[in-house]
Design a protein around this motif. Structure first.
Motif, short mmCIF file in Angstrom:
data_model
loop_
_atom_site.label_atom_id
_atom_site.label_comp_id
_atom_site.label_asym_id
_atom_site.label_seq_id
_atom_site.Cartn_x
_atom_site.Cartn_y
_atom_site.Cartn_z
N ARG A 182 -6.39 8.76 10.15
CA ARG A 182 -5.29 9.22 11.24
C ARG A 182 -5.85 9.09 12.66
N ALA B 46 -3.67 3.49 5.98
CA ALA B 46 -4.02 3.30 4.57
C ALA B 46 -4.93 2.28 4.18
N HIS C 58 -3.81 -2.73 2.81
CA HIS C 58 -3.52 -1.89 4.01
C HIS C 58 -2.13 -1.35 4.37
N SER C 59 -1.97 -0.32 5.09
CA SER C 59 -0.70 -0.04 5.82
C SER C 59 -0.96 0.58 6.98
N TRP D 95 -7.33 7.33 3.61
CA TRP D 95 -6.44 7.45 4.59
C TRP D 95 -6.82 7.91 5.97
N SER E 2 -2.05 9.47 -2.53
CA SER E 2 -0.99 9.83 -1.92
C SER E 2 -1.75 10.23 -0.60
N MET E 3 -0.74 10.16 0.50
CA MET E 3 -1.02 10.72 1.85
C MET E 3 -1.33 12.00 1.94
N LEU F 271 2.37 6.43 -2.33
CA LEU F 271 2.63 7.47 -1.98
C LEU F 271 3.59 8.19 -3.09
N ARG G 31 -10.85 10.96 8.65
CA ARG G 31 -10.54 10.29 6.88
C ARG G 31 -10.31 11.08 6.16
N ALA H 236 0.86 -1.32 -0.08
CA ALA H 236 0.21 -0.12 0.15
C ALA H 236 0.96 1.15 0.06
N THR I 142 -8.88 11.79 1.54
CA THR I 142 -8.51 11.08 0.29
C THR I 142 -8.00 12.08 -0.48
#
Length: 386
Positions: free
Chosen positions: A140, A133, A121-122, A138, A157-158, A20, A150, A16, A152
């Motif tokens: 946090r 992820a 997933h990560s 994404w 990317s993050m 990035l 949440r 995942a 996106t």
């Protein structure tokens, strides 16, 4: 993909992480060795230091967990994927499970996973944040995994505001013509007003708000040491901050053999520069001590005849793990054995100074002295129902 170091992070779920692509976010250090089968022996070598084992049970049917700690007390474990033989009563799809601990792994509490059915997933842990992820989204967590935010992005990317898990200062961005040092804020990444005066910026480490920035250019290792200084004018008539820099450079023999440079810090306030050879594990890395405005090479005499798994500065010495041992390298470049139960493990340092060791089977050891006298805590796992 990340090009900064200092403090510590844990990155899990490499498939995942490949999405990035915007700012340079990701772990520059080589990830821990691939997980193998769980160890059934919770003891340490005869004569070694005492280890307090805190076992964790894998839910029925799941493969081994990923375990990551933010500091000596706070950590997360993440289950995703079915084992080769699904046990009785196991969920047919093995959706992702998330647990958190606030007492160093003595107990674990189930947390809501925001998208347990996602295919990829990560998990990223550091500086009080947990970032997950799941698919294209994404999430946090900043409260021990109890609630999440949440976000996106169109390119997958993050989100920049989530990057604080990786520390307050980073190098950004791989898609920019010129990489710059940025400060990570809740509004995103803000470039420093005065960038380090070196030809290329590749890695940044920090101790508080003092920075060490490194870049390899045309066979020379360039380093800039920076610190903020208050000024009377911020450009708009009010007080502000300027960055003052001191620089040094050294010639690197055979620079093409260096895969990347890592800036590592120690709890005592020291900087080390590690030049990782291509490939790792294998050949011993190039090492410098970095004082304010000066680089000092560390000689290496007769390294152990074994594959280097990881290196980690520890005060005035460099710790080295190989497949079969743990060693200390002093300023004279000579190796001495270290009585730590982490041979074959990948060492990192958490933001609170705790040394974390990840073994090839996925077990995590923390260098935290306990009232029992044990110098290490091992967070291990075992299959359901053992």
């Amino acid at each position: 993909m990340r090009r900064r170091a200092g403090g510590s992070v844990t990155a899990i779920g490499l498939s995942a992480l490949l999405i990035l692509t915007g700012c340079s976010i990701g772990d520059i250090r080589r990830p821990p060795p691939d997980r193998a089968t769980p160890s059934t022996d919770a003891t340490v070598p005869v004569g070694g230091p005492a280890v307090e084992v805190r076992p964790m049970q894998v839910p029925a049917g799941y493969t081994a967990p990923f375990i990551a700690f933010d500091d000596a007390n706070h950590g997360y474990t993440y289950f995703h994927g079915c084992g080769t033989s699904v046990g009785t009563g196991a969920p047919a799809s093995c959706p992702a499970l998330l647990y958190a601990t606030s007492d160093g792994g003595r107990s674990w509490q189930r947390r809501e996973h925001p998208d347990p059915a996602a295919r990829e997933h990560s998990m990223l842990v550091g500086y009080g944040s947990l970032v997950i992820a799941a698919g294209a989204a994404w999430y946090r967590f900043v409260d021990g995994g109890a609630t999440f935010t949440r976000s996106t992005r169109s390119d997958g990317s993050m989100p920049p505001e989530f990057a604080s898990w990786d520390g307050p200062y980073q190098v950004c961005c791989e898609t920019d013509p010129v990489a710059r040092v940025v400060e990570v804020t809740e509004q995103g990444m803000v470039p420093l007003a005065q960038q380090p005066p070196i030809p290329v910026v590749q890695t940044v480490g920090h101790i508080g708000d003092k920075l060490t920035v490194v870049g390899l250019h045309e066979g020379r290792l360039h380093v800039a040491f920076g610190a903020p200084v208050a000024t009377d004018d911020d450009g708009g008539g009010g007080p502000g901050v300027r960055w003052l820099w001191r620089t040094d450079a050294v010639t690197v023999a055979d620079p093409e053999r260096i895969r990347r440079f890592v800036v590592e810090t120690t709890p005592s306030g020291g900087y080390w520069l590690i030049g990782e050879p291509v490939p790792l594990p294998g050949e011993f890395p190039l090492v410098w001590r970095a004082d304010w405005g000066r680089l000092e090479p560390v000689p290496v005499h007769d390294p152990p005849p074994d594959v280097v798994v990881s290196v980690l500065p520890d005060g005035g010495r460099l710790l080295v793990t190989t497949r079969t041992g743990v060693w200390s390298v002093g300023s004279d470049g000579r190796f001495e054995p270290v009585d730590w139960p982490v041979q074959g493990a990948y060492l990192t340092r958490l933001w609170d100074g705790t040394v974390q060791a990840v073994r090839p089977d996925g077990a995590v050891l923390l260098n935290v002295r306990q009232p029992s006298g044990a110098g290490w805590v091992e967070i291990s796992w075992e299959p359901y129902g053992r």
